[in-house]
Design a protein around this motif. Sequence first.
Motif, PDB file in Angstrom:
ATOM      1  N   PHE A  17       9.654   6.612  -8.560  1.00  0.00           N
ATOM      2  CA  PHE A  17      10.966   5.978  -8.677  1.00  0.00           C
ATOM      3  C   PHE A  17      10.832   4.455  -8.617  1.00  0.00           C
ATOM      4  CE2 PHE A  17      14.872   8.799  -7.727  1.00  0.00           C
ATOM      5  CZ  PHE A  17      14.376   9.818  -8.517  1.00  0.00           C
ATOM      6  N   ASP A  18       9.601   3.954  -8.696  1.00  0.00           N
ATOM      7  CA  ASP A  18       9.423   2.502  -8.689  1.00  0.00           C
ATOM      8  C   ASP A  18       9.654   2.040 -10.126  1.00  0.00           C
ATOM      9  OD1 ASP A  18       8.758  -0.096  -8.465  1.00  0.00           O
ATOM     10  OD2 ASP A  18       6.793   0.216  -7.561  1.00  0.00           O
ATOM     11  N   PHE A  19      10.953   1.924 -10.455  1.00  0.00           N
ATOM     12  CA  PHE A  19      11.306   1.792 -11.864  1.00  0.00           C
ATOM     13  C   PHE A  19      10.859   0.487 -12.495  1.00  0.00           C
ATOM     14  CE2 PHE A  19      14.709   4.834 -10.469  1.00  0.00           C
ATOM     15  CZ  PHE A  19      13.974   5.915 -10.902  1.00  0.00           C
TER      16      PHE A  19
ATOM     17  N   ILE B 290       8.795  10.668  -2.914  1.00  0.00           N
ATOM     18  CA  ILE B 290       9.498   9.806  -3.871  1.00  0.00           C
ATOM     19  C   ILE B 290       9.177   8.353  -3.540  1.00  0.00           C
ATOM     20  CG2 ILE B 290      11.748   9.080  -4.769  1.00  0.00           C
ATOM     21  CD1 ILE B 290      11.723  12.362  -3.073  1.00  0.00           C
ATOM     22  N   ASP B 291       8.513   7.668  -4.458  1.00  0.00           N
ATOM     23  CA  ASP B 291       8.194   6.249  -4.271  1.00  0.00           C
ATOM     24  C   ASP B 291       9.429   5.438  -4.644  1.00  0.00           C
ATOM     25  OD1 ASP B 291       7.294   3.627  -4.382  1.00  0.00           O
ATOM     26  OD2 ASP B 291       5.361   4.140  -5.259  1.00  0.00           O
ATOM     27  N   VAL B 292      10.117   4.914  -3.624  1.00  0.00           N
ATOM     28  CA  VAL B 292      11.420   4.288  -3.840  1.00  0.00           C
ATOM     29  C   VAL B 292      11.299   2.798  -4.187  1.00  0.00           C
ATOM     30  CG1 VAL B 292      13.676   3.931  -2.730  1.00  0.00           C
ATOM     31  CG2 VAL B 292      12.384   5.941  -2.220  1.00  0.00           C
TER      32      VAL B 292
ATOM     33  N   GLY C 137       0.816  -1.200   0.000  1.00  0.00           N
ATOM     34  CA  GLY C 137       0.000   0.000   0.000  1.00  0.00           C
ATOM     35  C   GLY C 137       0.857   1.260   0.000  1.00  0.00           C
ATOM     36  N   ARG C 138       2.105   1.113  -0.339  1.00  0.00           N
ATOM     37  CA  ARG C 138       3.028   2.248  -0.366  1.00  0.00           C
ATOM     38  C   ARG C 138       2.561   3.307  -1.355  1.00  0.00           C
ATOM     39  NH1 ARG C 138       6.540  -0.533  -2.286  1.00  0.00           N
ATOM     40  NH2 ARG C 138       6.480   0.286  -4.388  1.00  0.00           N
ATOM     41  N   SER C 139       2.271   2.875  -2.590  1.00  0.00           N
ATOM     42  CA  SER C 139       1.919   3.859  -3.622  1.00  0.00           C
ATOM     43  C   SER C 139       0.573   4.506  -3.341  1.00  0.00           C
ATOM     44  CB  SER C 139       1.886   3.191  -4.997  1.00  0.00           C
ATOM     45  OG  SER C 139       3.098   2.528  -5.242  1.00  0.00           O
ATOM     46  N   VAL C 140      -0.372   3.691  -2.975  1.00  0.00           N
ATOM     47  CA  VAL C 140      -1.710   4.237  -2.729  1.00  0.00           C
ATOM     48  C   VAL C 140      -1.681   5.207  -1.547  1.00  0.00           C
ATOM     49  CG1 VAL C 140      -3.965   3.605  -1.798  1.00  0.00           C
ATOM     50  CG2 VAL C 140      -3.057   2.414  -3.800  1.00  0.00           C
TER      51      VAL C 140
HETATM   52 MG   LIG Z   1       3.480   0.719  -5.913  1.00  0.00          MG
END
Ligand SMILES: [Mg+2]
Lengths: 318, 304, 308
Positions: free
Chosen positions: B37-39, B136-138, B13-16
């Motif tokens: 940044f979640d490449f 920043i979504d790592v 649930g990091r991105s949400v």
């Molecule tokens: Mg995500």
Amino acid sequence: MTPVHATFGEVAAERRIASVPLSHVSVELGHLYMEDFEAGPDRLREQFRRVAPWLATVRSLWRERVPGGRARVSTCFLVDDYFSRFSTPAELVPMVLEAAAEHDLSIDYLARESACAQSGGVELARLVEDRLVDDPPPETDGSRPPVKETGWLCNGSRSPRTAPLQAMGKARPWEPPAQNAKRGHSIFVDVELWDEKGPRRTWSCPFLAAVWQLLRLGLLRSEGRVPLPPVALDGGWPRDWDGLPAVVRLNPQAAPFSAYTTLSVLSPRFLPVELAVRTILSQVAVDDEVLRQVATRSESEGVRLEEELVDRISYVFV
Amino acid sequence: MLVFAISDKGGTGRSVTGTNIVYRHALQGNDVCYLDFDFGSPTAGAIFSVSAVARGTPENGLHEYLRGECPQPRRVDVWAESDREGLRTRPPGAGRLVLLPGSEGGGELSALTDEIVGRCVQLFGRLEEEFDLCMIDVSAGRSFTAELVLAATVRMPAVPFRWLVFHRWTRQHIIAADGLVAGADGLLDVGSRFGHDREDLRDRIRFVRTAVLEPDAAELVGLRDEQRAWLSACDSELRELAGRHGVGRTAMLGKIPLDPVLQWREQLITDEDVLASKIANAETAAAFDELAKKIVDDSAWEGL
Amino acid sequence: MLVIGEVHTGLLQNSGEISESTCRQVLGLMAGESVRVSRRPIVHALSPERLTGVDCALPAASRSRIRGVGTVVSRCAVTGGRVAQGSSYVRVVRSETDRRLPWSHYLSRPGVVEVLGKAKAADLAEGFTGDPAPGCLDLGAVSGRFLDLVQASPLLDRRAPFKIPRTSLRWVAETGEPSIRFTLHTEQERTLRLTHPGPFTPAVVDLCEDLATHDWLLTSLLVIVERARIGATPGAQAVARLAPAIDHLMHLWMPAARVEEWLTPFWESLERRPGFTRQWRSLVDRVRDQVAMNTLALLSATAEAGRR
Ligand SMILES: [Mg+2]
Ligand SMILES: Nc1ncnc2c1ncn2[C@@H]1O[C@H](COP(=O)(O)OP(=O)(O)OP(=O)(O)O)[C@@H](O)[C@H]1O
């Protein structure tokens, strides 16, 4: 009332560039490293024996070139006290002068190599480093910072990285490096400018040699002033290199230390070093104002100078 | 302020949560941006309902920028480009809401070079000049991306930054979240290897529990007494576990309740979802709102 | 042929304004070269100039491929210890040959880009102020990096009083019948076309930088006033949001302060239309009125409380 025309000036907002007296040519009679010193005075005598005829040739060439034949030629000699410290000025300098005199050579100026790194609070090497402008490979549009390998300078573009930067990405096939100004095929040169072990930076020999050339060409300024002007030594030779001024005037009648052009008479073993020096010098942007000063001066005395800096430097390898 | 969002496991649930925090922060009147940044799987565009970049952007994405293939990464103004009616007008008083999408078809970084770190520093430095908050979504777990941002922040010592570690409220997640921070080659280890001060870095890290089902939640009303007792016992066991692993209350910045809408779809919870269509829980929106405040509230970040 | 340049302007990333001596250190981009500082009527510090080598296509409106080789001159400036700039420009001239010469040739002409082959000044001017294709000379990127250099100085605390985007001003200067055209594009992008009598001198660059500074000031004050939501939020709150403008921006307005006399008519014509100073004054008045009204409200509230 008529309108008053006001002028307002602020000294700190203006830029002043000192000028430097110039000879026609500065001839480097030799460059002494520890190994030469260890080889004994015969090595030195041999060097001067080889140099002497070339100095005579240069003098006569410039006499022909200069209106009235009043060529200003100064000679200099560089001692390495940077990469290794050996002997003392008191011991070494008289020996050098004596060996030169045996071949009727007079050394006008003696300089210490470490002064090209820093001396008297002026870091000449940094000064030159900040004036490097990388020769751009085609397609360099300014959108990205120049590709740099920290502490290195090359004359083209290096082999691109082959490993992918992305997981599951494609690896690139190897590509050769390329020289920017190649004629058909490349002669790619990559020069190490310095290295750092801990906090201490050691400048490379070609980089200091490039600084030395610029100093002799009178093209360096620090805060608008001429750095390391030659100093006459009164009293004897010091026992310690640090006690010796960066550039010592040995001959009170000498023509100015800096010159429009330089000539270095060197052993062929210095060829790779000098290729590196030219690679560096062809990427140094000398101050505009300084270049103009030199150009105006030379024109006013009827000397036509090569437009590009590297072409004002010549060598004899013997 | 730079805020790095990380989790040990994927799908926590990091991105949400990150995107909803950023959205709430914008509604609170701040200029914010979200960097995907979640490449390996750049899907933040989908959460903001910008279909053009739902799976990353075909051109000028963040990976391309970091690899040096484009001079500047693309910026998407969510208020202008979202497909969701409710997002397409900037509410009065709200700040800018900008998404920097990843590259479509991008992959995880497989190496870290000095140039990449340099570009990352340039990017962070410029964004921090103009945005109050940059999230920043790592991505999940130990990655070159995490190394990258640790290396970049060392080079910009005056730029404020914080880390949020997201985890679910389960045994495995609690242990894993602690491991990611304090374990061997975790954030603290790698961070101090790059030149961060270990204690200082620890003070900049907080945990966020996601999709938490409280024993007294409305969802549990129909449960049998035995079930409720079991859940309650589990919960206190987990609390004890979390405390032991340094993931307990003091190190926690907040928790987000389990929400039916988010369980079914990755999206922003708008006030309309809560008040008009009533599909989302008011508690969820309130929790995001609260986190969006706490993230910049220094008193919530005093030394542990 | 023509001169093209781009100035990026932003808020210096420091909590307060920086002193003259800090300016000198922050802008000391080159060993042995001093920072030039003028103190009247506002402290203005200018870094030494540095060069960047380029060899690429020049932006042309016709999209024809025009190759240029040479060096870009860049410098940074800090005005009033508060506004930072990165500025770059090149003089575009025709090359005497069709092939690229040794690099030292270009180094002896700092700030000149030589066009190999044919090119029309009008085509380049249109192209540069239009929408340059990727891969073309990117002066903005160079200026942006120079501004980064200032903003990343370890002497700055990075705690700027408010967040605000940078603006960019892309300019083209040519010799001819005097005219000036200033255009706003997106929120952050501006272009300037300038035709001046006589040959180009660096004073033209000073003028462009001065315009960029003032355009940024105006743009930023507008943003702050908008953020304050005057009328939609309680007075005290609006005034609190206006405070950074009062503390950090309002004293910086000094149009044409550093512009050489022969170029001041250009500023003056922009003052007539669109009227930079007019808009600035009205904004400043608005801010002051808000503060005054809020003070009055506070005073009367205190008086009221005293009477009760
Ligand atoms: Mg995500
Ligand atoms: N509070 C919540 N309540 C219910 N479901 C949630 C909640 N938060 C997230 N989810 C759901 O959990 C799933 C994973 O969420 P999300 O994609 O945000 O995780 P992630 O950590 O970013 O995953 P990945 O590592 O794959 O990027 C999604 O389906 C999301 O909608």
